[in-house]
Design a protein around this motif. Structure first.
Motif, PDB file in Angstrom:
ATOM      1  N   UNK A 141      -2.191   5.646   4.123  1.00 33.26           N
ATOM      2  CA  UNK A 141      -3.266   5.485   4.911  1.00 33.26           C
ATOM      3  C   UNK A 141      -3.103   4.149   5.437  1.00 33.26           C
ATOM      4  N   UNK A 142      -2.945   3.664   6.908  1.00 32.26           N
ATOM      5  CA  UNK A 142      -3.041   2.606   7.554  1.00 32.26           C
ATOM      6  C   UNK A 142      -4.310   1.679   7.422  1.00 32.26           C
ATOM      7  N   UNK A 143      -4.337   0.546   7.041  1.00 30.70           N
ATOM      8  CA  UNK A 143      -5.541  -0.066   6.843  1.00 30.70           C
ATOM      9  C   UNK A 143      -5.343  -1.568   7.598  1.00 30.70           C
ATOM     10  N   UNK A 144      -6.453  -1.894   8.520  1.00 29.86           N
ATOM     11  CA  UNK A 144      -6.106  -3.156   9.219  1.00 29.86           C
ATOM     12  C   UNK A 144      -6.506  -4.475   8.217  1.00 29.86           C
ATOM     13  N   UNK A 145      -5.360  -4.924   7.701  1.00 29.40           N
ATOM     14  CA  UNK A 145      -5.432  -6.213   7.000  1.00 29.40           C
ATOM     15  C   UNK A 145      -4.197  -6.720   6.485  1.00 29.40           C
ATOM     16  N   UNK A 146      -4.160  -7.800   6.493  1.00 26.34           N
ATOM     17  CA  UNK A 146      -2.699  -8.365   5.968  1.00 26.34           C
ATOM     18  C   UNK A 146      -2.698  -8.208   4.453  1.00 26.34           C
ATOM     19  N   UNK A 147      -1.735  -8.392   3.920  1.00 25.36           N
ATOM     20  CA  UNK A 147      -1.418  -7.950   2.356  1.00 25.36           C
ATOM     21  C   UNK A 147      -2.036  -9.141   1.606  1.00 25.36           C
ATOM     22  N   UNK A 148      -1.930 -10.544   2.070  1.00 25.22           N
ATOM     23  CA  UNK A 148      -2.488 -11.716   1.509  1.00 25.22           C
ATOM     24  C   UNK A 148      -3.556 -11.658   1.474  1.00 25.22           C
ATOM     25  N   UNK A 149      -4.621 -11.339   2.692  1.00 27.03           N
ATOM     26  CA  UNK A 149      -5.985 -11.226   2.559  1.00 27.03           C
ATOM     27  C   UNK A 149      -6.561 -10.151   1.360  1.00 27.03           C
ATOM     28  N   UNK A 150      -5.862  -8.964   1.606  1.00 23.67           N
ATOM     29  CA  UNK A 150      -6.350  -7.926   0.600  1.00 23.67           C
ATOM     30  C   UNK A 150      -6.164  -8.309  -0.718  1.00 23.67           C
ATOM     31  N   UNK A 151      -5.008  -8.794  -1.085  1.00 23.88           N
ATOM     32  CA  UNK A 151      -4.903  -9.110  -2.564  1.00 23.88           C
ATOM     33  C   UNK A 151      -5.878 -10.203  -3.008  1.00 23.88           C
ATOM     34  N   UNK A 152      -6.541 -10.971  -2.182  1.00 26.33           N
ATOM     35  CA  UNK A 152      -7.665 -11.813  -2.577  1.00 26.33           C
ATOM     36  C   UNK A 152      -8.872 -10.840  -2.806  1.00 26.33           C
ATOM     37  N   UNK A 153      -9.057  -9.613  -2.176  1.00 26.27           N
ATOM     38  CA  UNK A 153     -10.116  -8.839  -2.531  1.00 26.27           C
ATOM     39  C   UNK A 153     -10.023  -8.040  -3.859  1.00 26.27           C
ATOM     40  N   UNK A 154      -8.637  -7.928  -4.277  1.00 22.48           N
ATOM     41  CA  UNK A 154      -8.598  -6.904  -5.393  1.00 22.48           C
ATOM     42  C   UNK A 154      -8.654  -7.650  -6.700  1.00 22.48           C
ATOM     43  N   UNK A 155      -8.867  -6.708  -7.826  1.00 22.57           N
ATOM     44  CA  UNK A 155      -8.983  -7.000  -9.040  1.00 22.57           C
ATOM     45  C   UNK A 155      -7.774  -7.519  -9.736  1.00 22.57           C
ATOM     46  N   UNK A 156      -7.556  -8.650  -9.910  1.00 29.47           N
ATOM     47  CA  UNK A 156      -5.878  -9.155 -10.489  1.00 29.47           C
ATOM     48  C   UNK A 156      -5.839  -8.523 -11.658  1.00 29.47           C
ATOM     49  N   UNK A 157      -6.822  -7.949 -12.557  1.00 28.76           N
ATOM     50  CA  UNK A 157      -6.458  -7.423 -13.671  1.00 28.76           C
ATOM     51  C   UNK A 157      -5.945  -5.973 -13.628  1.00 28.76           C
TER      52      UNK A 157
END
Length: 261
Positions: free
Chosen positions: A190-206
């Motif tokens: 699924x295509x989602x409008x966001x850079x990978x870096x920006x989305x990474x900041x929103x995700x649970x790093x665990x």
């Protein structure tokens, strides 16, 4: 911009609590400049309403299930959002930094007088010629405002006339594609409008780990690692997907796994 020849204001009220929504609507109806008042009971309905028929002013509840107020702004885009008043139960201390921004807030429970003052401020803003500074102010507010949840749990995927909510926990891996990313879920992308870096900041790093400059994987979806040359691996995922783990991100993967590779 709201011109003096057309000072009637179209408002959208967004709140998942019907009594709170109705109180706002009743107070707004007392103002002769309010031309129409729409309402939305959740974030998804708000995104649809704003995209299909943008209002001049939005009263937007911050805390809502599934897609909260800040998620609505992210789905629409700060630059495309109408003038927005956040409605929130956060305490005064957390909101002091927002006083000088281009937008306003209502702290629940608010008085009739506070709403009237907010509405007058909004009218002033709507008469001004708005530029890029409004979007900049919104982004500053969003970055400063505490979220009810630390990490995003759902992502809205928009298509004409439809919004699909993807549960982040079900994403196997995420592939960078410029200003977009591909969300790989159960063998589908699924295509989602966001850079990978920006989305990474929103995700649970665990749960989500960067394994390549263009790839993030859900550690719960990893079936096995296949060694390649020069300390790199092919990561095999539940949905049949494969992603390459580069040597430069190997230590991050080892840290999350709790063992050397």
């Amino acid at each position: 911009m709201l011109e003096r020849s057309d000072e009637r204001i179209r408002v959208l009220v967004v709140d998942d609590e019907a009594p709170a929504r109705q109180r706002l609507i009743d107070l707004l109806r007392e103002d002769a400049q309010i031309a129409s008042i729409g309402e939305a009971s959740n974030g998804v309905a708000a995104v649809t309403a704003i995209e299909s028929d943008p209002p001049d002013l939005v009263f937007l509840d911050v805390q809502m299930p599934e897609l909260d107020g800040l998620g609505v702004v992210e789905a629409i885009g700060a630059a495309q959002m109408p003038l927005t008043v956040f409605v929130t139960a956060y305490d005064q201390h957390a909101l002091r930094a927002f006083e000088s921004n281009a937008m306003d807030y209502l702290l629940k429970p608010f008085s009739d007088e506070r709403l009237h003052a907010t509405l007058e401020r909004a009218k002033t803003r709507l008469r001004e010629r708005r530029g890029s500074h409004i979007a900049d102010n919104m982004m500053r507010m969003m970055s400063a405002m505490p979220r009810a949840q630390t990490h995003v749990e759902r992502l809205p995927l928009r298509s004409p006339g439809n919004i699909k909510l993807v549960n982040v926990a079900e994403i196997d891996w995420i592939e960078g594609a410029g200003v977009y990313v591909n969300l790989h879920v159960a063998g589908k992308a699924w295509l989602y409008r966001s850079s990978l870096n920006r989305l990474e900041e929103q995700l649970d790093p665990q749960r989500f780990v960067r394994i390549h400059r263009s790839a993030i994987v859900n550690i719960d979806s990893v079936i096995r690692l296949e060694a390649l040359s020069h300390g790199e691996f092919t990561v095999i995922l539940k949905g049949g997907g494969k992603a390459r783990a580069s040597r430069s991100y190997r230590s991050t993967l080892e840290k999350l796994l709790g063992q050397a590779l």
